[in-house]
Write an enzyme that holds these catalytic residues in place. Structure first.
Site, PDB file in Angstrom:
ATOM      1  N   CYS A 156       0.819  -1.207   0.000  1.00 20.41           N
ATOM      2  CA  CYS A 156       0.000   0.000   0.000  1.00 20.41           C
ATOM      3  C   CYS A 156       0.865   1.275   0.000  1.00 20.41           C
ATOM      4  O   CYS A 156       1.470   1.583  -1.017  1.00 20.41           O
ATOM      5  CB  CYS A 156      -1.014  -0.050   1.125  1.00 20.41           C
ATOM      6  SG  CYS A 156      -2.450   0.978   0.795  1.00 20.41           S
ATOM      7  N   HIS A 165      -3.334  -5.217   1.486  1.00 23.11           N
ATOM      8  CA  HIS A 165      -2.763  -5.441   2.830  1.00 23.11           C
ATOM      9  C   HIS A 165      -2.766  -6.918   3.245  1.00 23.11           C
ATOM     10  O   HIS A 165      -3.648  -7.335   4.004  1.00 23.11           O
ATOM     11  CB  HIS A 165      -3.584  -4.665   3.864  1.00 23.11           C
ATOM     12  CG  HIS A 165      -3.380  -3.199   3.804  1.00 23.11           C
ATOM     13  ND1 HIS A 165      -2.455  -2.527   4.572  1.00 23.11           N
ATOM     14  CD2 HIS A 165      -3.994  -2.259   3.055  1.00 23.11           C
ATOM     15  CE1 HIS A 165      -2.506  -1.244   4.305  1.00 23.11           C
ATOM     16  NE2 HIS A 165      -3.429  -1.055   3.391  1.00 23.11           N
ATOM     17  N   GLU A 178      -0.993  -8.297   5.379  1.00 26.14           N
ATOM     18  CA  GLU A 178      -0.737  -8.402   6.825  1.00 26.14           C
ATOM     19  C   GLU A 178      -2.029  -8.338   7.637  1.00 26.14           C
ATOM     20  O   GLU A 178      -2.031  -8.635   8.827  1.00 26.14           O
ATOM     21  CB  GLU A 178       0.260  -7.314   7.273  1.00 26.14           C
ATOM     22  CG  GLU A 178      -0.287  -5.905   7.439  1.00 26.14           C
ATOM     23  CD  GLU A 178      -0.525  -5.164   6.123  1.00 26.14           C
ATOM     24  OE1 GLU A 178      -0.392  -5.771   5.055  1.00 26.14           O
ATOM     25  OE2 GLU A 178      -0.871  -3.967   6.190  1.00 26.14           O
TER      26      GLU A 178
HETATM   27  N1  GLN Z   1      -3.243   6.274   0.413  1.00 31.56           N
HETATM   28  C1  GLN Z   1      -2.125   6.093   1.267  1.00 31.56           C
HETATM   29  C2  GLN Z   1      -0.901   6.791   0.718  1.00 31.56           C
HETATM   30  O1  GLN Z   1      -0.821   7.050  -0.432  1.00 31.56           O
HETATM   31  C3  GLN Z   1      -1.833   4.621   1.475  1.00 31.56           C
HETATM   32  C4  GLN Z   1      -2.932   3.963   2.240  1.00 31.56           C
HETATM   33  C5  GLN Z   1      -2.516   2.741   2.975  1.00 31.56           C
HETATM   34  O2  GLN Z   1      -1.339   2.432   3.100  1.00 31.56           O
HETATM   35  N2  GLN Z   1      -3.485   2.028   3.522  1.00 31.56           N
HETATM   36  O3  GLN Z   1      -0.022   7.067   1.458  1.00 31.56           O
END
Ligand code: GLN
Length: 191
Positions: free
Chosen positions: A82, A173, A175
């Site tokens: 992410c 995610h 995790e």
């Molecule tokens: N949208 C977030 C970012 O760009 C990432 C979101 C997340 O890690 N759950 O930093």
């Protein structure tokens, strides 16, 4: 002993720590896992995991602490989820400090805001995997001329997991699930 560092600057760190431990146990390997906060700790790791969170915050700290330079100087493989995916990219749709280890262009928040978070079954490594998407990025583009890039998963016509050499970027995610598949893949990859 091989050591994996979970970058502990901001975000879902303890979940990655637990998941990495679980994956190591499942693989029956003797590998150390530590949370790391500074360049000197990062230096001693054979692989780094960057969690989800806020990529602007994590990137700023990575930059201020010289962790980006250390990762590059010591050629340490990174698994980013992410916000971690955003940071692995060379470019995003926002002006922010990046690690830029992968020839990918990432679009932040591709699936909307926190309230638009969702779970969906995705395909990766010929298996079904529970994808948890929270303000998730997706891939805008990648450098197709590079032979060392491999797309690992596509969902809804967008690339959500990609690997370049030993670096892995995924937009969801793992995790936050019970499934250690992708963590196991990263671990096997750095051995
Ligand atoms: N949208 C977030 C970012 O760009 C990432 C979101 C997340 O890690 N759950 O930093």
């Amino acid at each position: 002993m091989v050591k994996i560092g979970i970058l502990n600057l901001q975000g879902a760190v303890s979940e990655h720590y637990d998941m990495t431990k679980k994956a190591i146990e499942k693989l029956g390997l003797d590998i150390d896992v530590e949370t790391v906060r500074y360049s000197d700790d990062v230096k001693t790791c054979d692989g780094i995991i960057i969690s989800g969170g806020e990529s602007t915050v994590i990137g700023k700290l990575i930059n201020e602490r010289g962790i980006d330079k250390t990762i590059k100087d010591y050629d340490i493989p990174v698994f980013g989820t992410c916000a971690g995916m955003v940071l692995l990219g060379k470019k995003t749709d926002f002006n922010q400090p990046l690690l830029g280890l992968m020839d990918i262009n990432v679009k932040r928040n591709n699936y909307g805001r926190q309230k638009d978070s969702f779970e969906a079954e995705i395909d990766i490594f010929n298996q079904k995997f529970p994808g948890v998407f929270i303000r998730a990025p997706s891939l805008e583009s990648y450098d197709k001329s590079k032979e060392n890039i491999r797309v690992l998963s596509i969902f809804d016509e967008k690339i959500i997991a990609i690997q370049q050499e030993k670096n892995i970027a995924i937009s969801f995610h793992p995790e936050l699930t019970e499934n250690t598949l992708i963590h196991e893949y990263f671990i096997n990859n750095i051995l």
